[in-house]
Design a protein around this motif. Sequence first.
Motif, PDB file in Angstrom:
ATOM      1  N   ALA A 118       0.758  -1.260  -0.083  1.00 10.43           N
ATOM      2  CA  ALA A 118       0.080   0.008   0.093  1.00 10.43           C
ATOM      3  C   ALA A 118       1.059   1.253   0.022  1.00 10.43           C
ATOM      4  O   ALA A 118       0.433   2.367  -0.609  1.00 10.43           O
ATOM      5  CB  ALA A 118      -0.879  -0.068   1.176  1.00 10.43           C
ATOM      6  N   GLU A 119       2.057   1.245   0.686  1.00 13.49           N
ATOM      7  CA  GLU A 119       2.750   2.299   0.838  1.00 13.49           C
ATOM      8  C   GLU A 119       3.730   2.523  -0.567  1.00 13.49           C
ATOM      9  O   GLU A 119       3.805   3.608  -1.101  1.00 13.49           O
ATOM     10  CB  GLU A 119       3.998   2.256   1.989  1.00 13.49           C
ATOM     11  CG  GLU A 119       3.293   2.148   3.318  1.00 13.49           C
ATOM     12  CD  GLU A 119       4.296   1.600   4.371  1.00 13.49           C
ATOM     13  OE1 GLU A 119       5.434   1.642   3.954  1.00 13.49           O
ATOM     14  OE2 GLU A 119       4.029   2.031   5.472  1.00 13.49           O
ATOM     15  N   ALA A 120       3.861   1.367  -0.989  1.00 10.06           N
ATOM     16  CA  ALA A 120       4.836   1.388  -2.463  1.00 10.06           C
ATOM     17  C   ALA A 120       3.330   2.212  -3.543  1.00 10.06           C
ATOM     18  O   ALA A 120       3.863   2.856  -4.360  1.00 10.06           O
ATOM     19  CB  ALA A 120       5.178   0.335  -2.904  1.00 10.06           C
ATOM     20  N   LYS A 121       2.376   1.698  -3.464  1.00 12.85           N
ATOM     21  CA  LYS A 121       1.572   2.101  -4.375  1.00 12.85           C
ATOM     22  C   LYS A 121       1.090   3.466  -4.163  1.00 12.85           C
ATOM     23  O   LYS A 121       0.993   4.339  -5.220  1.00 12.85           O
ATOM     24  CB  LYS A 121       0.076   1.444  -4.161  1.00 12.85           C
ATOM     25  CG  LYS A 121      -1.141   1.731  -4.886  1.00 12.85           C
ATOM     26  CD  LYS A 121      -2.419   0.824  -4.812  1.00 12.85           C
ATOM     27  CE  LYS A 121      -3.526   0.980  -5.791  1.00 12.85           C
ATOM     28  NZ  LYS A 121      -4.724   0.472  -5.511  1.00 12.85           N
ATOM     29  N   ASN A 122       0.885   4.056  -3.072  1.00 11.74           N
ATOM     30  CA  ASN A 122       0.830   5.537  -2.762  1.00 11.74           C
ATOM     31  C   ASN A 122       1.852   6.212  -3.299  1.00 11.74           C
ATOM     32  O   ASN A 122       1.751   7.292  -3.878  1.00 11.74           O
ATOM     33  CB  ASN A 122       0.511   6.019  -1.280  1.00 11.74           C
ATOM     34  CG  ASN A 122      -0.885   5.321  -0.762  1.00 11.74           C
ATOM     35  OD1 ASN A 122      -1.798   5.017  -1.394  1.00 11.74           O
ATOM     36  ND2 ASN A 122      -1.022   4.671   0.716  1.00 11.74           N
ATOM     37  N   GLN A 123       2.891   5.876  -3.131  1.00  9.67           N
ATOM     38  CA  GLN A 123       4.077   6.466  -3.416  1.00  9.67           C
ATOM     39  C   GLN A 123       4.341   6.704  -4.912  1.00  9.67           C
ATOM     40  O   GLN A 123       4.561   7.631  -5.419  1.00  9.67           O
ATOM     41  CB  GLN A 123       5.425   5.916  -2.824  1.00  9.67           C
ATOM     42  CG  GLN A 123       6.904   6.672  -3.404  1.00  9.67           C
ATOM     43  CD  GLN A 123       8.077   5.927  -2.621  1.00  9.67           C
ATOM     44  OE1 GLN A 123       7.929   5.083  -1.985  1.00  9.67           O
ATOM     45  NE2 GLN A 123       9.227   6.493  -2.912  1.00  9.67           N
ATOM     46  N   LEU A 124       4.090   5.624  -5.625  1.00 13.54           N
ATOM     47  CA  LEU A 124       3.957   5.487  -6.877  1.00 13.54           C
ATOM     48  C   LEU A 124       2.673   6.618  -7.469  1.00 13.54           C
ATOM     49  O   LEU A 124       3.001   7.161  -8.668  1.00 13.54           O
ATOM     50  CB  LEU A 124       3.684   4.132  -7.765  1.00 13.54           C
ATOM     51  CG  LEU A 124       3.587   4.017  -9.190  1.00 13.54           C
ATOM     52  CD1 LEU A 124       4.784   4.446  -9.728  1.00 13.54           C
ATOM     53  CD2 LEU A 124       2.867   2.522  -9.361  1.00 13.54           C
TER      54      LEU A 124
END
Length: 514
Positions: free
Chosen positions: A147-153
Amino acid sequence: MNTVLIYILVAVLSAITALCAYIVVRRIMLKGQKEEILRKAEIEAESIRKEKIFQAKEKFLQLKSEHEQYINEKNKQISDIENRLKQKENSLNQQNSELGRKNKEAEAIRENLKAQVEIATKKSEEYEKLRQDAIRQIEEIAGMTAAEAKNQLIESMKAEAKTQAQSYINDMMDEARLTASKEAKRIVINTIQRTASETAIENAVTVFHIESDEIKGRIIGREGRNIRALEAATGVEIVVDDTPEAILLSAFDPVRREVARLALHQLVLDGRIHPARIEEVVAKVQKQLEDEIMETGKRTCIDLGIHGMHIELVKLIGRMKYRSSYGQNLLQHAREVANICATMASELGLNPKVAKRAGLLHDIGKVSDEDPELPHAILGMKLAEKYKEKPDVCNAIGAHHEEIEMTSIISPLVMVGDAISGARPGARREVIESYIKRLKDMENIAQSYPGVTKTYAIQAGRELRVIVGADQVTDQDAETLSTDIAKQIQEEMVYPGQVKITVIRETRSVAFAK
């Protein structure tokens, strides 16, 4: 005598005997005739009976033939129906056999699909398990959750998309400026050059010149009764001071001032100045002024080549002569806008007559006494609709201050023509307080945005300089900021012409040599 009697008796008896004989003979003859009639009737009845029996037999034979023909036709129809039913039954039997075969094939396919679904489900479960294991390993390696990686992307893509969008907007705006600026300047400059007009300034005071102070005293009257009567009849304040050979007529309504001026002129020429005469002259002057207003409207329409206009609209056009907007005579302004719109329409290949009509009528809402709570553009549009003007003209009137959506190609021409006529130097003048307030409001709007350090309204409010902090606003943000400020000023403020928004972002490095 007995002999005579005997003779008489014999004669009577003879007569009686003859009568009886006649009656008997008559009855015998009648009886024979009756029998003859009966015999003839019986013969005739027998003939009629035989004839009717013959006709009845013929009718029976005819009906029997028709009935047999009808029965044959029905039998034939029944036979045809039976044949069709047999054919349909055979066809249904064939279809039933075909459906049975297809059902067996479908059942076999369904069983096959069921087996394939079970296999796919097992593979999907295995794939999901492998995917979860892979995600777990990636999270362990990357040190962050999915989820964190998705938000950062997403944030990274949003910033990149915003930058690209702003760059695209800037490219499109530059291209539009290059292709449209030259032609727009040519049309506007050509229009202004072809439509040169004088600057008309209206005041709230009219000076009435008199020949001597004696006439001034007669105008004042005993204990000022003449002035009071004149003020009550016209609604104008009459100022009589020490100014030689002059009386001031003060009122914000130019029509009232004109009525008072004309009434005073007639009273002074006539020499009879008293309250009753004043009321009579004022009423007469008002009637004359109404006629003059109508004549002015007609003359204006004729001068501009506009025909077929409703008489009430012509009257409103005439009333414009005695109205002003920011010191600019309204009729002169309307004529100027009409000519500007016609010139621009001709340059653009549009209908100049419709544009001229819309330009002349665009401010009629300012001179109408109906529904004063409405904005003058909307009121003017309703009046034009009431008096059967074309939809393009009505929309141009209502939209020239962008209070409704523009649906006609003539509407932006009227808006531009109104801005050109009102914004040129010397055309209008504003009260200094409202001018200062407009500049202050403009600076406050820009100051409300984050990152803005200073704001300056210059060139009489036609340009707004906005200075931003280099550490708080990027170059892309500065471009977006100028667009946002311009949009808010356009939506919230009323101003003549256009306002240029300039955002300045600079970095300063300061050092001191000691």
